[in-house]
Design a protein around this motif. Sequence first.
Motif, short mmCIF file in Angstrom:
data_model
loop_
_atom_site.label_atom_id
_atom_site.label_comp_id
_atom_site.label_asym_id
_atom_site.label_seq_id
_atom_site.Cartn_x
_atom_site.Cartn_y
_atom_site.Cartn_z
N LYS A 34 49.24 -1.56 98.05
CA LYS A 34 48.06 -1.63 98.92
C LYS A 34 47.40 -0.25 99.02
O LYS A 34 46.17 -0.13 98.91
CB LYS A 34 48.46 -2.13 100.30
CG LYS A 34 47.32 -2.16 101.31
CD LYS A 34 47.79 -2.62 102.67
CE LYS A 34 48.69 -1.60 103.34
NZ LYS A 34 49.05 -2.01 104.73
N LYS A 82 43.90 1.45 96.60
CA LYS A 82 42.73 2.05 97.26
C LYS A 82 42.40 3.41 96.63
O LYS A 82 41.23 3.79 96.56
CB LYS A 82 42.99 2.18 98.76
CG LYS A 82 43.00 0.84 99.46
CD LYS A 82 43.35 0.95 100.94
CE LYS A 82 43.42 -0.44 101.57
NZ LYS A 82 43.85 -0.39 102.98
N ASP A 131 40.61 2.41 93.46
CA ASP A 131 39.24 1.94 93.71
C ASP A 131 38.24 3.09 93.69
O ASP A 131 37.11 2.92 93.22
CB ASP A 131 39.18 1.21 95.06
CG ASP A 131 37.79 0.70 95.38
OD1 ASP A 131 37.30 -0.17 94.63
OD2 ASP A 131 37.19 1.18 96.36
N LYS A 132 38.65 4.24 94.15
CA LYS A 132 37.76 5.41 94.18
C LYS A 132 37.58 6.02 92.79
O LYS A 132 36.67 6.82 92.57
CB LYS A 132 38.31 6.45 95.14
CG LYS A 132 38.30 6.00 96.60
CD LYS A 132 38.90 7.06 97.50
CE LYS A 132 38.74 6.69 98.98
NZ LYS A 132 39.36 5.41 99.32
N TYR A 172 46.79 -8.69 98.36
CA TYR A 172 46.24 -9.29 99.58
C TYR A 172 47.13 -10.41 100.10
O TYR A 172 47.38 -10.52 101.31
CB TYR A 172 44.82 -9.82 99.32
CG TYR A 172 44.30 -10.65 100.47
CD1 TYR A 172 43.96 -10.05 101.68
CD2 TYR A 172 44.19 -12.04 100.36
CE1 TYR A 172 43.52 -10.81 102.76
CE2 TYR A 172 43.75 -12.80 101.43
CZ TYR A 172 43.42 -12.18 102.63
OH TYR A 172 42.99 -12.94 103.68
N ASP A 231 45.70 -7.49 103.86
CA ASP A 231 44.83 -6.35 104.09
C ASP A 231 43.40 -6.71 103.70
O ASP A 231 43.13 -7.05 102.54
CB ASP A 231 45.32 -5.15 103.25
CG ASP A 231 44.45 -3.92 103.45
OD1 ASP A 231 44.48 -3.35 104.55
OD2 ASP A 231 43.74 -3.54 102.50
N GLU A 232 42.48 -6.66 104.65
CA GLU A 232 41.12 -7.13 104.43
C GLU A 232 40.34 -6.24 103.45
O GLU A 232 39.50 -6.74 102.70
CB GLU A 232 40.37 -7.22 105.76
CG GLU A 232 40.81 -8.39 106.62
CD GLU A 232 40.58 -9.74 105.94
OE1 GLU A 232 39.51 -9.92 105.30
OE2 GLU A 232 41.45 -10.61 106.04
N GLU A 233 40.60 -4.95 103.45
CA GLU A 233 39.93 -4.07 102.50
C GLU A 233 40.31 -4.44 101.07
O GLU A 233 39.47 -4.44 100.16
CB GLU A 233 40.27 -2.61 102.78
CG GLU A 233 39.51 -1.64 101.88
CD GLU A 233 39.84 -0.19 102.17
OE1 GLU A 233 39.52 0.67 101.31
OE2 GLU A 233 40.43 0.11 103.22
N THR A 234 41.58 -4.78 100.88
CA THR A 234 42.05 -5.22 99.56
C THR A 234 41.32 -6.49 99.13
O THR A 234 40.90 -6.63 97.98
CB THR A 234 43.57 -5.44 99.58
OG1 THR A 234 44.23 -4.21 99.85
CG2 THR A 234 44.06 -6.00 98.25
N LYS A 247 38.35 -7.50 100.06
CA LYS A 247 36.96 -7.16 99.73
C LYS A 247 36.87 -6.54 98.35
O LYS A 247 35.93 -6.83 97.58
CB LYS A 247 36.39 -6.22 100.79
CG LYS A 247 36.13 -6.89 102.12
CD LYS A 247 35.62 -5.89 103.16
CE LYS A 247 35.41 -6.58 104.50
NZ LYS A 247 35.00 -5.62 105.57
N ASN A 248 37.82 -5.69 98.01
CA ASN A 248 37.82 -5.09 96.67
C ASN A 248 38.08 -6.14 95.59
O ASN A 248 37.51 -6.07 94.50
CB ASN A 248 38.87 -3.98 96.59
CG ASN A 248 38.47 -2.73 97.36
OD1 ASN A 248 37.28 -2.49 97.60
ND2 ASN A 248 39.44 -1.93 97.75
N LYS A 264 34.83 -8.01 95.16
CA LYS A 264 33.89 -7.15 94.44
C LYS A 264 34.19 -7.15 92.94
O LYS A 264 33.27 -7.23 92.11
CB LYS A 264 33.97 -5.73 95.00
CG LYS A 264 33.03 -4.73 94.34
CD LYS A 264 33.08 -3.36 95.03
CE LYS A 264 34.42 -2.69 94.84
NZ LYS A 264 34.45 -1.30 95.38
#
Length: 391
Positions: free
Chosen positions: A35, A39, A42-43, A82, A87-90, A92-93, A96
């Motif tokens: 997790k 992230k 992702d960057k 996820y 994890d909500e950010e995961t 969303k990625n 995307k």
Amino acid sequence: MKKPILIAFLLLLSTFGFAQTEMKQLIEEQFNFAKQQYKVMDKNIPPGLTPQSYDAQNKKFIGYGVQWWCSGFYSGSLWYIYEQTQDEETKKNAEKALKLLEPNQTFTGNHDLGFMMFCSFGNAYRLTKDPAYKAIIERSAQSLATRFRPAIGAIQSWDKNKYWQCPVIIDNMMNLEMLSWASDNGGDPKYKQIAIKHANTTLKNHFRPDFSSYHVIDYNPSNGKVLKKATWQGAANCSAWARGQGWALYGYTMMYRFTKNPAYLKQANGIAHFILNHPNLPADKIPYWDFDAGLIPYAKRDASAGALIASALLELGQYSTKDKAEYKKAAETMLRSLASDAYRAKLGENGGFLLMHSTGALPLNSEIDVPLVYADYYFLEALARYKKWYL
């Protein structure tokens, strides 16, 4: 029950319980790490590209366009993360990443649509039941089916070129999952029929008596005659390329799931025993890039093959009662190895990828001893499968 027997039984039960608790903790730790690590990744991803690997020497992140065969693994990995972490950010990625892949549903340029669209949208639909995802899977199956060659009884992998007339590679077994699933979930029945025909043709032509697989079979597109049996990524035409054996093991295990054809189960068990009993399989059970590679024990390893084989063994154990304990033990060793410092990266390093030490195509001097996105995917899948079936 006599006292010595009772004590032995209690000790065994205690040891088993400790091992299960340890694996539960290991799996939870790996998903929490994933997790955070993804992230970081992702960057690093260039706009419009999907992750593939990382060049540590030059500190360069490597990504490719959406029609690259590995484009679906990143989103698929995010969905596994996820599922386990919520994890909500995961999430969303993951969504995307899916948006980038949507145009692939009409792509017919190679056989890899299963990797591209089912590892991604298949996991997304499994977790969300969004009908839009299901429609994309069905359209992708339709596109993949256009590569079926009736004269051969198989799906053509790559287009004709100076090396091949009509090549079919063992990797192609993996793409049969999307076809079979699409038919079983309301799509055209012909997709599953194509998958079965392909599996039968591969069973007939791809394997040696010891259950090892050739990488490439080249066919005459007019009459289906085998022109040559060769390799592209293995050490030699006659060698057992490690990831190829993993594709075969996973493929026939999966096809047994969809068909319950005992011939597929027999094949999967034969492949599993070839791998696990091979004298060149290291003690940590992470294979060298080819079972017949030169310079063993100094040859490069392939963590992606280890992750893939572990995931396949865990499913095969659901169907093979006699060998279930053996398969579980081997997969557990592989997962412990991959989760150790020997193979798993540290947080913030490795370009954001989870695993180190995979080998893509050594004879082509491509992706040697690097992270690879599909190594992460099958590692996460194997961890999730272990938790689902054995904890």
